[in-house]
Design a protein around this motif. Structure first.
Motif, PDB file in Angstrom:
ATOM      1  N   ALA A 137       0.849  -1.197   0.000  1.00 55.27           N
ATOM      2  CA  ALA A 137       0.000   0.000   0.000  1.00 55.27           C
ATOM      3  C   ALA A 137       0.881   1.243   0.000  1.00 55.27           C
ATOM      4  O   ALA A 137       2.034   1.192   0.413  1.00 55.27           O
ATOM      5  N   LEU A 138       0.330   2.347  -0.457  1.00 53.11           N
ATOM      6  CA  LEU A 138       1.078   3.598  -0.484  1.00 53.11           C
ATOM      7  C   LEU A 138       1.508   3.957   0.932  1.00 53.11           C
ATOM      8  O   LEU A 138       0.673   4.154   1.813  1.00 53.11           O
ATOM      9  N   PRO A 139       2.813   4.020   1.170  1.00 47.93           N
ATOM     10  CA  PRO A 139       3.289   4.312   2.527  1.00 47.93           C
ATOM     11  C   PRO A 139       3.145   5.792   2.873  1.00 47.93           C
ATOM     12  O   PRO A 139       3.006   6.642   1.993  1.00 47.93           O
ATOM     13  N   ARG A 140       3.193   6.070   4.159  1.00 52.26           N
ATOM     14  CA  ARG A 140       3.197   7.458   4.599  1.00 52.26           C
ATOM     15  C   ARG A 140       4.537   8.070   4.266  1.00 52.26           C
ATOM     16  O   ARG A 140       5.538   7.381   4.153  1.00 52.26           O
ATOM     17  N   GLY A 141       4.560   9.369   4.137  1.00 54.51           N
ATOM     18  CA  GLY A 141       5.825  10.069   3.886  1.00 54.51           C
ATOM     19  C   GLY A 141       5.797  10.846   2.599  1.00 54.51           C
ATOM     20  O   GLY A 141       4.885  10.696   1.781  1.00 54.51           O
ATOM     21  N   LEU A 142       6.789  11.670   2.440  1.00 53.03           N
ATOM     22  CA  LEU A 142       6.864  12.551   1.278  1.00 53.03           C
ATOM     23  C   LEU A 142       7.593  11.926   0.098  1.00 53.03           C
ATOM     24  O   LEU A 142       7.354  12.289  -1.037  1.00 53.03           O
ATOM     25  N   LYS A 143       8.485  11.018   0.344  1.00 51.80           N
ATOM     26  CA  LYS A 143       9.329  10.457  -0.721  1.00 51.80           C
ATOM     27  C   LYS A 143       8.863   9.058  -1.107  1.00 51.80           C
ATOM     28  O   LYS A 143       9.628   8.104  -1.091  1.00 51.80           O
ATOM     29  N   THR A 144       7.589   8.952  -1.465  1.00 50.02           N
ATOM     30  CA  THR A 144       7.042   7.658  -1.855  1.00 50.02           C
ATOM     31  C   THR A 144       7.196   7.450  -3.355  1.00 50.02           C
ATOM     32  O   THR A 144       7.265   8.399  -4.128  1.00 50.02           O
ATOM     33  N   ILE A 145       7.252   6.188  -3.728  1.00 53.27           N
ATOM     34  CA  ILE A 145       7.473   5.809  -5.122  1.00 53.27           C
ATOM     35  C   ILE A 145       6.401   4.811  -5.538  1.00 53.27           C
ATOM     36  O   ILE A 145       6.200   3.797  -4.866  1.00 53.27           O
ATOM     37  N   ASP A 146       5.721   5.090  -6.639  1.00 60.90           N
ATOM     38  CA  ASP A 146       4.854   4.114  -7.274  1.00 60.90           C
ATOM     39  C   ASP A 146       5.785   3.276  -8.141  1.00 60.90           C
ATOM     40  O   ASP A 146       6.350   3.764  -9.127  1.00 60.90           O
ATOM     41  N   ALA A 147       5.986   2.032  -7.782  1.00 64.84           N
ATOM     42  CA  ALA A 147       7.017   1.198  -8.414  1.00 64.84           C
ATOM     43  C   ALA A 147       6.815   1.045  -9.921  1.00 64.84           C
ATOM     44  O   ALA A 147       7.783   1.162 -10.685  1.00 64.84           O
ATOM     45  N   GLU A 148       5.597   0.800 -10.368  1.00 60.77           N
ATOM     46  CA  GLU A 148       5.365   0.609 -11.805  1.00 60.77           C
ATOM     47  C   GLU A 148       5.679   1.868 -12.590  1.00 60.77           C
ATOM     48  O   GLU A 148       6.322   1.811 -13.641  1.00 60.77           O
ATOM     49  N   VAL A 149       5.231   2.996 -12.099  1.00 62.71           N
ATOM     50  CA  VAL A 149       5.476   4.278 -12.780  1.00 62.71           C
ATOM     51  C   VAL A 149       6.967   4.588 -12.809  1.00 62.71           C
ATOM     52  O   VAL A 149       7.511   5.012 -13.832  1.00 62.71           O
ATOM     53  N   THR A 150       7.635   4.343 -11.701  1.00 59.70           N
ATOM     54  CA  THR A 150       9.068   4.629 -11.614  1.00 59.70           C
ATOM     55  C   THR A 150       9.877   3.730 -12.539  1.00 59.70           C
ATOM     56  O   THR A 150      10.782   4.200 -13.230  1.00 59.70           O
ATOM     57  N   VAL A 151       9.569   2.448 -12.577  1.00 61.74           N
ATOM     58  CA  VAL A 151      10.295   1.525 -13.468  1.00 61.74           C
ATOM     59  C   VAL A 151      10.104   1.935 -14.924  1.00 61.74           C
ATOM     60  O   VAL A 151      11.060   1.938 -15.710  1.00 61.74           O
ATOM     61  N   ALA A 152       8.894   2.335 -15.292  1.00 58.60           N
ATOM     62  CA  ALA A 152       8.646   2.790 -16.666  1.00 58.60           C
ATOM     63  C   ALA A 152       9.474   4.036 -16.986  1.00 58.60           C
ATOM     64  O   ALA A 152      10.070   4.141 -18.063  1.00 58.60           O
ATOM     65  N   ALA A 153       9.556   4.967 -16.040  1.00 64.54           N
ATOM     66  CA  ALA A 153      10.353   6.180 -16.240  1.00 64.54           C
ATOM     67  C   ALA A 153      11.840   5.839 -16.351  1.00 64.54           C
ATOM     68  O   ALA A 153      12.561   6.437 -17.161  1.00 64.54           O
ATOM     69  N   CYS A 154      12.290   4.874 -15.559  1.00 65.27           N
ATOM     70  CA  CYS A 154      13.688   4.452 -15.622  1.00 65.27           C
ATOM     71  C   CYS A 154      14.019   3.883 -16.992  1.00 65.27           C
ATOM     72  O   CYS A 154      15.063   4.195 -17.579  1.00 65.27           O
ATOM     73  N   GLU A 155      13.123   3.052 -17.521  1.00 65.15           N
ATOM     74  CA  GLU A 155      13.337   2.469 -18.841  1.00 65.15           C
ATOM     75  C   GLU A 155      13.379   3.567 -19.910  1.00 65.15           C
ATOM     76  O   GLU A 155      14.229   3.534 -20.797  1.00 65.15           O
ATOM     77  N   GLU A 156      12.493   4.554 -19.832  1.00 68.76           N
ATOM     78  CA  GLU A 156      12.483   5.659 -20.782  1.00 68.76           C
ATOM     79  C   GLU A 156      13.765   6.465 -20.731  1.00 68.76           C
ATOM     80  O   GLU A 156      14.224   6.979 -21.750  1.00 68.76           O
ATOM     81  N   ASN A 157      14.336   6.603 -19.537  1.00 70.82           N
ATOM     82  CA  ASN A 157      15.551   7.391 -19.344  1.00 70.82           C
ATOM     83  C   ASN A 157      16.836   6.590 -19.464  1.00 70.82           C
ATOM     84  O   ASN A 157      17.926   7.115 -19.243  1.00 70.82           O
ATOM     85  N   GLY A 158      16.720   5.295 -19.769  1.00 71.18           N
ATOM     86  CA  GLY A 158      17.898   4.458 -19.961  1.00 71.18           C
ATOM     87  C   GLY A 158      18.627   4.095 -18.696  1.00 71.18           C
ATOM     88  O   GLY A 158      19.810   3.782 -18.718  1.00 71.18           O
ATOM     89  N   ILE A 159      17.920   4.143 -17.567  1.00 67.89           N
ATOM     90  CA  ILE A 159      18.528   3.780 -16.286  1.00 67.89           C
ATOM     91  C   ILE A 159      18.150   2.328 -15.983  1.00 67.89           C
ATOM     92  O   ILE A 159      16.952   2.020 -15.890  1.00 67.89           O
ATOM     93  N   PRO A 160      19.118   1.458 -15.808  1.00 64.63           N
ATOM     94  CA  PRO A 160      18.777   0.043 -15.557  1.00 64.63           C
ATOM     95  C   PRO A 160      18.169  -0.147 -14.171  1.00 64.63           C
ATOM     96  O   PRO A 160      18.376   0.645 -13.262  1.00 64.63           O
ATOM     97  N   THR A 161      17.411  -1.210 -14.040  1.00 69.18           N
ATOM     98  CA  THR A 161      16.834  -1.600 -12.758  1.00 69.18           C
ATOM     99  C   THR A 161      17.489  -2.901 -12.320  1.00 69.18           C
ATOM    100  O   THR A 161      18.381  -3.401 -12.979  1.00 69.18           O
TER     101      THR A 161
END
Length: 136
Positions: free
Chosen positions: A111-135
């Protein structure tokens, strides 16, 4: 005299134009550094949902590049483990001998954790792939 002034102004304009070209080429060389090389990720489960990521790379232009790499690793790790979210806890970055090293800690959760620096994993992985950053 008029012709002489005209020739002088034309010469100055030419020098200014050539100087601008040289400055653009020089700037392009300094900005045209080689692409970052991602050296890998080591992952260690610390306790419960707390995960430590050690990343290495060369060619980073700032600590933020190392942060981004660690975030991409954390997002992919969350997905691999069946979680949809992560929260950034801390990251330290060091540069030694041209190698950037990051030591990052994240929590992972379904579930979405409390805090300011949360990451939606699917969205972030997609952005990483677009930017050429490996996971992971």
């Amino acid at each position: 005299m008029t012709l002489s002034l005209h020739n002088a102004l034309t010469g100055l304009a030419l020098v200014a134009s050539l100087s601008a070209c040289a400055m653009q080429e020089e700037g392009a060389v300094s900005r045209g550094e080689s692409a970052p090389e991602y050296g890998g990720v080591t992952t260690r489960l610390l306790e419960g949902d707390l995960v430590n990521f050690h990343v290495e790379m060369q060619g980073a232009t700032a600590p933020a590049d190392v942060d981004d790499y660690a975030e991409c690793a954390a997002a992919q790790y969350a997905l691999i483990r069946g979680f949809g979210f992560a929260r950034h806890v801390r990251t330290t970055v060091n540069l030694e001998g041209g190698i950037w090293r990051g030591d990052a800690v994240y929590t992972v959760s379904s579930a979405l954790p409390r805090g300011l620096k949360t990451i939606d994993a699917e969205v972030t992985v997609a952005a990483c792939e677009e930017n050429g950053i490996p996971t992971v």
